[in-house]
Motif scaffolding. Structure first.
Motif, PDB file in Angstrom:
ATOM      1  N   TRP A 121     -10.686   1.110  -0.824  1.00  0.00           N
ATOM      2  CA  TRP A 121      -9.629   1.770  -1.599  1.00  0.00           C
ATOM      3  C   TRP A 121      -9.031   2.924  -0.805  1.00  0.00           C
ATOM      4  CZ3 TRP A 121      -7.980  -1.365  -4.931  1.00  0.00           C
ATOM      5  CH2 TRP A 121      -8.827  -2.165  -5.683  1.00  0.00           C
ATOM      6  N   ALA A 122      -9.853   3.576   0.031  1.00  0.00           N
ATOM      7  CA  ALA A 122      -9.317   4.648   0.878  1.00  0.00           C
ATOM      8  C   ALA A 122      -8.298   4.093   1.863  1.00  0.00           C
ATOM      9  CB  ALA A 122     -10.456   5.351   1.614  1.00  0.00           C
ATOM     10  N   ILE A 123      -8.575   2.902   2.420  1.00  0.00           N
ATOM     11  CA  ILE A 123      -7.623   2.270   3.338  1.00  0.00           C
ATOM     12  C   ILE A 123      -6.329   1.939   2.615  1.00  0.00           C
ATOM     13  CG2 ILE A 123      -7.187   0.169   4.682  1.00  0.00           C
ATOM     14  CD1 ILE A 123     -10.133   0.216   5.489  1.00  0.00           C
ATOM     15  N   ILE A 124      -6.430   1.441   1.393  1.00  0.00           N
ATOM     16  CA  ILE A 124      -5.231   1.115   0.612  1.00  0.00           C
ATOM     17  C   ILE A 124      -4.410   2.370   0.344  1.00  0.00           C
ATOM     18  CG2 ILE A 124      -4.428   0.308  -1.651  1.00  0.00           C
ATOM     19  CD1 ILE A 124      -6.738  -1.688  -1.626  1.00  0.00           C
ATOM     20  N   LEU A 125      -5.075   3.445  -0.037  1.00  0.00           N
ATOM     21  CA  LEU A 125      -4.356   4.687  -0.340  1.00  0.00           C
ATOM     22  C   LEU A 125      -3.725   5.284   0.913  1.00  0.00           C
ATOM     23  CD1 LEU A 125      -6.753   6.397  -2.925  1.00  0.00           C
ATOM     24  CD2 LEU A 125      -4.576   5.254  -3.356  1.00  0.00           C
ATOM     25  N   VAL A 126      -4.416   5.202   2.055  1.00  0.00           N
ATOM     26  CA  VAL A 126      -3.830   5.749   3.272  1.00  0.00           C
ATOM     27  C   VAL A 126      -2.643   4.899   3.716  1.00  0.00           C
ATOM     28  CG1 VAL A 126      -5.077   4.551   5.142  1.00  0.00           C
ATOM     29  CG2 VAL A 126      -4.500   6.951   5.394  1.00  0.00           C
ATOM     30  N   THR A 127      -2.676   3.608   3.434  1.00  0.00           N
ATOM     31  CA  THR A 127      -1.524   2.750   3.721  1.00  0.00           C
ATOM     32  C   THR A 127      -0.323   3.168   2.887  1.00  0.00           C
ATOM     33  OG1 THR A 127      -3.070   0.925   4.129  1.00  0.00           O
ATOM     34  CG2 THR A 127      -0.741   0.367   3.912  1.00  0.00           C
ATOM     35  N   VAL A 128      -0.569   3.433   1.603  1.00  0.00           N
ATOM     36  CA  VAL A 128       0.507   3.903   0.719  1.00  0.00           C
ATOM     37  C   VAL A 128       1.060   5.235   1.228  1.00  0.00           C
ATOM     38  CG1 VAL A 128       1.069   4.651  -1.628  1.00  0.00           C
ATOM     39  CG2 VAL A 128      -0.413   2.667  -1.276  1.00  0.00           C
ATOM     40  N   ALA A 129       0.156   6.122   1.664  1.00  0.00           N
ATOM     41  CA  ALA A 129       0.587   7.431   2.158  1.00  0.00           C
ATOM     42  C   ALA A 129       1.432   7.288   3.421  1.00  0.00           C
ATOM     43  CB  ALA A 129      -0.630   8.312   2.430  1.00  0.00           C
ATOM     44  N   ILE A 130       0.990   6.431   4.352  1.00  0.00           N
ATOM     45  CA  ILE A 130       1.763   6.214   5.574  1.00  0.00           C
ATOM     46  C   ILE A 130       3.123   5.624   5.248  1.00  0.00           C
ATOM     47  CG2 ILE A 130       1.863   4.849   7.697  1.00  0.00           C
ATOM     48  CD1 ILE A 130      -1.192   5.108   7.866  1.00  0.00           C
ATOM     49  N   ILE A 141      -2.976   0.242  15.931  1.00  0.00           N
ATOM     50  CA  ILE A 141      -4.020   0.284  16.960  1.00  0.00           C
ATOM     51  C   ILE A 141      -4.989   1.448  16.703  1.00  0.00           C
ATOM     52  CG2 ILE A 141      -4.450   0.545  19.435  1.00  0.00           C
ATOM     53  CD1 ILE A 141      -1.776  -0.769  19.965  1.00  0.00           C
ATOM     54  N   ALA A 142      -4.463   2.599  16.249  1.00  0.00           N
ATOM     55  CA  ALA A 142      -5.336   3.743  15.942  1.00  0.00           C
ATOM     56  C   ALA A 142      -6.311   3.402  14.816  1.00  0.00           C
ATOM     57  CB  ALA A 142      -4.497   4.960  15.563  1.00  0.00           C
ATOM     58  N   LEU A 143      -5.804   2.732  13.769  1.00  0.00           N
ATOM     59  CA  LEU A 143      -6.691   2.334  12.675  1.00  0.00           C
ATOM     60  C   LEU A 143      -7.715   1.322  13.161  1.00  0.00           C
ATOM     61  CD1 LEU A 143      -7.426   2.550   9.706  1.00  0.00           C
ATOM     62  CD2 LEU A 143      -5.772   0.733   9.218  1.00  0.00           C
ATOM     63  N   MET A 176      -2.125 -12.295   4.345  1.00  0.00           N
ATOM     64  CA  MET A 176      -1.263 -11.600   5.294  1.00  0.00           C
ATOM     65  C   MET A 176      -0.194 -12.532   5.844  1.00  0.00           C
ATOM     66  SD  MET A 176      -0.346 -10.932   8.635  1.00  0.00           S
ATOM     67  CE  MET A 176      -1.563 -11.993   9.419  1.00  0.00           C
ATOM     68  N   GLY A 177      -0.606 -13.767   6.201  1.00  0.00           N
ATOM     69  CA  GLY A 177       0.352 -14.734   6.721  1.00  0.00           C
ATOM     70  C   GLY A 177       1.421 -15.088   5.709  1.00  0.00           C
ATOM     71  N   VAL A 178       1.022 -15.264   4.443  1.00  0.00           N
ATOM     72  CA  VAL A 178       1.992 -15.571   3.392  1.00  0.00           C
ATOM     73  C   VAL A 178       2.962 -14.407   3.200  1.00  0.00           C
ATOM     74  CG1 VAL A 178       2.269 -16.021   0.920  1.00  0.00           C
ATOM     75  CG2 VAL A 178       0.446 -17.173   2.206  1.00  0.00           C
ATOM     76  N   SER A 179       2.436 -13.181   3.211  1.00  0.00           N
ATOM     77  CA  SER A 179       3.309 -12.010   3.032  1.00  0.00           C
ATOM     78  C   SER A 179       4.281 -11.877   4.205  1.00  0.00           C
ATOM     79  CB  SER A 179       2.463 -10.742   2.896  1.00  0.00           C
ATOM     80  OG  SER A 179       1.766 -10.451   4.107  1.00  0.00           O
ATOM     81  N   MET A 180       3.818 -12.215   5.402  1.00  0.00           N
ATOM     82  CA  MET A 180       4.698 -12.154   6.567  1.00  0.00           C
ATOM     83  C   MET A 180       5.791 -13.214   6.468  1.00  0.00           C
ATOM     84  SD  MET A 180       3.482 -12.070  10.551  1.00  0.00           S
ATOM     85  CE  MET A 180       4.633 -11.665  11.859  1.00  0.00           C
ATOM     86  N   TYR A 227      -5.232  -3.301   5.521  1.00  0.00           N
ATOM     87  CA  TYR A 227      -4.133  -2.364   5.760  1.00  0.00           C
ATOM     88  C   TYR A 227      -2.818  -3.107   5.945  1.00  0.00           C
ATOM     89  CZ  TYR A 227      -0.965   0.335   8.728  1.00  0.00           C
ATOM     90  OH  TYR A 227       0.162   0.905   9.267  1.00  0.00           O
ATOM     91  N   TRP A 228      -2.835  -4.147   6.739  1.00  0.00           N
ATOM     92  CA  TRP A 228      -1.595  -4.865   7.047  1.00  0.00           C
ATOM     93  C   TRP A 228      -1.074  -5.619   5.823  1.00  0.00           C
ATOM     94  CZ3 TRP A 228       0.793  -3.413  11.208  1.00  0.00           C
ATOM     95  CH2 TRP A 228       1.899  -4.121  11.650  1.00  0.00           C
ATOM     96  N   VAL A 229      -1.983  -6.169   5.011  1.00  0.00           N
ATOM     97  CA  VAL A 229      -1.564  -6.868   3.789  1.00  0.00           C
ATOM     98  C   VAL A 229      -0.880  -5.905   2.830  1.00  0.00           C
ATOM     99  CG1 VAL A 229      -2.422  -7.989   1.690  1.00  0.00           C
ATOM    100  CG2 VAL A 229      -3.260  -8.733   3.925  1.00  0.00           C
ATOM    101  N   VAL A 230      -1.508  -4.758   2.601  1.00  0.00           N
ATOM    102  CA  VAL A 230      -0.925  -3.773   1.682  1.00  0.00           C
ATOM    103  C   VAL A 230       0.408  -3.274   2.229  1.00  0.00           C
ATOM    104  CG1 VAL A 230      -1.261  -1.507   0.616  1.00  0.00           C
ATOM    105  CG2 VAL A 230      -3.175  -3.087   0.798  1.00  0.00           C
TER     106      VAL A 230
END
Length: 548
Positions: A360-369, A438-440, A475-479, A519-522
């Protein structure tokens, strides 16, 4: 249009080629370091230089039997289980009870190892005529030494054979709730002469790499590291020790010496302000040692003295390492994107403290970014939406000037200027995301906090690949959905290449850490929502639309 698509494709390809190259390097057989000519034989004692002890140190000969046959005593606390050998009082095996071993074998993670996977021990001894070294056989107490309820520590006392009236006791203190071990020597000089000994503390390890993550990864560093205020953090390759080219601060009054590996570290941490000498040696048979030599104040006949230091052997928990010793947090290696990865981990840690779950932290940081770069993304999606609206006009240009590439390019640029469209604008979000991506990746690769950290359901380790490949497929479907929202390239070949990208990237993402795929999916889902809304607004505002 062609340039924008080409740049986007090249950016993605460059990032993946970098990671693929790292994966190839990681899975190559590790070279076995060969001892250099004149390498020190296994078991010998380090010698202090003249600058640390002018003319006073005497190197003893070999003592004691083989480590494999020496008896041991087990010390167990709430955090670790240590096996201490009678030979030298060395810690020859150390299990971390709060961390599980990788793979299907289960059990506690073994850091210091007596041969099950590695040769890796924490050794110490004294330098001086007749004084005990890490080859001396000590007398062990009977039975296991366990931390009892209500106790804060377990103290292990090992008695060395008396030599020339000198009595030496090795004392080791294991604390509750800690990976720190106090290791010291009590020296009573019963001889007729004054003593001016030295103490050495070293980590001896084979040159084989430590365990790797179960993921599409890159090489992580395994080997000695030194830190001083003057020299700062210095990693040393085993090969450089072998050929004598290793560079690190040798003499200092501060700092520490460590043996670093993926997720974990062991380090000798002398008190600040005490003069010391650091060393690294090739012992032969693919064994290496790195350590520190400390002078002991002169001990007159009938007097007693004590020398001690701390050993940290545990996980690279970033919120604790810096408080243990200055610079110790630098053993966490985020590669060349540390400037982005370190703040990113700090934000993730803060969000984890709120949610209690790294997923959930990864999801929230994705939203923040996504929120931080919202204006940039909005401008890009507006440009792409306008390009989509201009699709029929671009197609007509192709029909009119298909045989005259220069004329067609000129007319397209005139159209972009008239409509105030930047054909490269769609690349900006990708260019911004690649360093974060890459940093993540390095955060997930290098942070022990992510090791075996579950999210929900089938994702039980965010640092490893998705065991059922569900997230990569999503991820592939979203892309693919994103590609459908983008304007179609006028070149049919390029259009086919772009439509194949979701398949290619889905395959590549199968081996990425599941936390990175999450991260990439969100990020894709948020991008789709933003892009769909902006495209709908642009298309509804064009001439001839129902809303117009």
């Amino acid at each position: 249009m062609d340039q924008r698509r080409l740049i986007l494709f090249l950016v993605f390809s460059f990032a993946l080629v970098m990671l693929w190259d790292g994966w190839i390097k990681q899975n190559q057989p590790a070279p076995v370091a060969q001892p250099a000519a004149g390498a020190v034989a296994d078991g010998s004692v380090p010698t202090p230089s003249a600058s640390l002890a002018p003319g006073q140190a005497v190197v003893p000969g070999e003592q004691g039997g083989a480590a494999s046959t020496a008896p041991r005593v087990v010390v167990e606390t709430d955090m670790l289980r240590a096996e201490v050998s009678a030979e030298g009082g060395d810690i020859v095996r150390l299990e971390l009870k709060q961390h599980r071993a990788s793979g299907d074998n289960g059990g506690d993670f073994v850091l210091l190892d007596d041969g099950s996977r590695h040769q890796y021990a924490a050794q110490s001894g004294l330098i001086g005529d007749g004084l005990p070294t890490h080859k001396t056989v000590f007398a062990l107490p009977a039975g296991e030494q366990r931390l009892k309820d209500g106790e804060d520590s377990v103290v292990l006392r090992l008695q060395a054979p008396e030599q020339n009236g000198v009595q030496v006791t090795k004392v080791m203190r294991f604390e509750r709730g800690s990976y720190l071990v106090d290791v010291g020597y009590e020296i009573r000089n019963g001889s007729a002469q004054a003593l001016a000994p030295h103490a050495y503390f070293q980590l001896t390890r084979d040159g084989n790499p430590a365990e790797q993550v179960e993921a599409f990864g890159v090489n992580t560093f395994t080997g000695p590291a030194f830190y001083t205020e003057g020299g700062k953090f210095q990693k040393v390759q085993f090969e450089d020790i072998t050929d004598g080219s290793a560079k690190f601060a040798k003499n200092a009054s501060d700092g520490w010496v460590a043996m670093v590996q993926h997720y974990f570290v062991s380090a000798w941490l002398p008190e600040q302000g005490a003069q010391r000498e650091y060393f690294a040696r090739a012992l032969g048979s693919n064994l290496f040692s790195a350590g520190v030599i400390l002078p002991v104040a002169a001990i007159e006949p009938g007097a007693e003295s004590r020398v001690a230091t701390r050993l940290y052997a545990g996980p690279q928990e970033q919120d604790k390492l810096e408080g243990i010793a200055p610079g110790l947090d630098l053993v966490v290696d985020y590669g060349w994107l540390t400037v982005i990865a370190a703040p990113l981990f700090w934000v993730l840690s803060w969000l984890h403290s709120l949610t209690g779950n790294w997923g959930w932290a990864i999801i929230l940081v994705t939203v923040a970014i996504k929120a931080v770069f919202f204006p940039l993304s909005a401008a890009s999606y507006k440009s792409m939406a306008k390009m989509r609206v201009l699709g029929p006009r671009l197609q007509r240009m192709k029909e009119l000037y298909g045989n005259d590439k220069a004329k067609m390019q000129q007319e397209m640029m005139n159209l972009y200027r008239t409509e105030k469209i930047n054909p490269l604008g769609g690349c900006l979000p990708i260019l911004v995301q690649i360093p974060v991506f890459i940093a993540l990746y390095w955060v997930l690769l290098g942070s022990v906090e992510m090791r075996h950290a579950p999210w929900l359901g089938w994702i039980q380790d965010l640092s490893a690949k998705d065991p059922y490949f569900i997230l990569p497929v999503i991820m592939g479907v979203s892309m693919l959905v994103q590609m459908k929202l983008n304007p179609t390239p006028p070149d049919p070949i390029q259009a086919k290449v772009m439509m194949a990208m979701p398949i290619v990237f889905t395959f590549m993402f199968l081996w990425f850490p599941s936390g990175l795929v999450l991260y990439w999916v969100v990020n894709n889902i948020l991008s789709i929502a933003q892009q769909w809304q902006i495209t709908r607004m642009i298309e509804s505002a064009k001439p001839g639309s129902k809303s117009a």
